[in-house]
Design an enzyme around this catalytic site. Structure first.
Site, mmCIF file in Angstrom:
data_model
loop_
_atom_site.group_PDB
_atom_site.id
_atom_site.type_symbol
_atom_site.label_atom_id
_atom_site.label_comp_id
_atom_site.label_asym_id
_atom_site.label_seq_id
_atom_site.Cartn_x
_atom_site.Cartn_y
_atom_site.Cartn_z
ATOM 1 N N ASP A 66 2.362 33.346 48.697
ATOM 2 C CA ASP A 66 2.860 31.968 49.309
ATOM 3 C C ASP A 66 1.672 31.062 49.473
ATOM 4 O O ASP A 66 0.493 31.472 49.160
ATOM 5 C CB ASP A 66 3.270 32.334 50.993
ATOM 6 C CG ASP A 66 2.336 33.439 51.593
ATOM 7 O OD1 ASP A 66 1.085 33.708 51.299
ATOM 8 O OD2 ASP A 66 2.976 34.042 52.378
ATOM 9 N N ASN A 135 6.203 39.088 64.001
ATOM 10 C CA ASN A 135 7.657 38.808 64.059
ATOM 11 C C ASN A 135 8.247 39.560 62.885
ATOM 12 O O ASN A 135 9.501 39.160 62.862
ATOM 13 C CB ASN A 135 8.063 37.232 64.033
ATOM 14 C CG ASN A 135 7.663 36.545 63.006
ATOM 15 O OD1 ASN A 135 6.995 37.224 61.989
ATOM 16 N ND2 ASN A 135 7.662 35.192 63.003
ATOM 17 N N GLU A 142 10.325 34.196 57.482
ATOM 18 C CA GLU A 142 10.179 34.302 58.979
ATOM 19 C C GLU A 142 11.634 35.137 59.257
ATOM 20 O O GLU A 142 12.780 34.995 58.507
ATOM 21 C CB GLU A 142 10.205 32.979 59.519
ATOM 22 C CG GLU A 142 8.922 32.159 59.080
ATOM 23 C CD GLU A 142 7.757 32.801 59.857
ATOM 24 O OE1 GLU A 142 7.772 33.936 60.285
ATOM 25 O OE2 GLU A 142 6.787 32.052 59.877
#
Ligand code: F6R
Length: 252
Positions: A66, A135, A142
């Site tokens: 990323d 998370n 995400e």
């Protein structure tokens, strides 16, 4: 998925590095998928130590997961800079053997498409190193990211922006967007090694290993991968039900 629990974060790095070095012995021109962030730094240190003892990384190619949108490549906080500083320079990986999404491309969609083509042209990733977000994110996928998603422009969650604020002068300076390999892209790596340490990773690790396979926890895709290993310190493993007391155990 295999789950290996070792003594501490340094041992996590040594174990993950040993897996990379094994792969490298079988394939000197290994395509190594590299995560940025804090988790894999002990792995890169252990690989650099192997280089000092004579391991040759000159044919290795590295593919990043990323990149932030809007941070110049030369900025030390960019993932281009991280890959050069923490991986390419210490290991002696050639500059033309690095593939990182272009977070400053005027046409992000085209940049993501050409990243996927370049990765395909390199024959895909042999061994992928991953970290995990609090998370459950992998790369910057995400919660809510499709498990078959591909490389794309995506928004960072507030949790991730808060976690990464430690690298920026002010919380509002953390980029809001990134380019990230998709979960589906990452899943095509032939072998995956996820490293995690510290109590703040325990809930995400437990969800990824023992929860349902779901977009709500992108790392849960690892349960379906044919060759995935998590290397954890005891704190990151703390919320695994029936957690291993010995050094190594198979979770599923
Ligand atoms: C970085 C990346 C992220 C990190 C994750 C954990 O390229 O893709 O998924 O691995 O945010 O970050 P650290 O290791 O800093 O806790």
């Amino acid at each position: 998925m295999d789950v290996v629990v070792v003594a501490d974060a340094e041992a996590v790095g040594r174990r993950a590095a040993a897996m990379v070095l094994d792969g490298l012995r079988g394939d000197p021109s290994l395509v190594l998928g590299v995560a940025t962030g804090s988790s894999p730094v002990s792995t890169y240190r252990a690989l650099a130590e192997a280089r000092r003892r004579g391991t040759d990384f000159s044919q290795v190619r590295c593919v990043a997961l990323d990149e932030y949108v809007g941070i110049p490549e030369a900025d030390p906080r960019s993932y281009h800079a991280f890959v050069r500083r923490e991986i390419a320079e210490p290991l002696g990986v050639r500059a033309d053997h690095l593939l990182v999404p272009d977070g400053n491309a005027p046409d992000p969609e085209a940049a993501c498409a050409s990243f996927e083509v370049a990765l395909h042209d390199w024959g895909g990733v042999g061994i992928q190193l991953l970290g995990i977000g609090r998370n459950g994110h992998v790369g910057f996928n995400e919660p809510g990211s499709a498990l078959d998603s591909r490389t794309r422009r995506s928004a960072l969650s507030e949790t991730t922006r808060a976690d990464n604020a430690r690298f920026f002068p002010r919380p509002e300076d953390v980029p809001a967007y990134c380019l990230t390999q998709g979960v589906g892209t990452i899943a095509e790596a032939r072998s995956i090694v996820l490293v995690a340490s510290g109590p703040h990773k325990a809930a995400a690790v437990a969800a990824a290993v023992q929860g349902p396979v779901t977009e709500a926890c992108p790392a849960s895709f690892l349960q379906r991968h044919p060759d995935a290993t998590m290397v954890l310190d005891p704190e990151a493993a703390a919320e695994l039900a029936g957690q291993p007391t010995s050094e190594s155990s198979r979770a599923r």
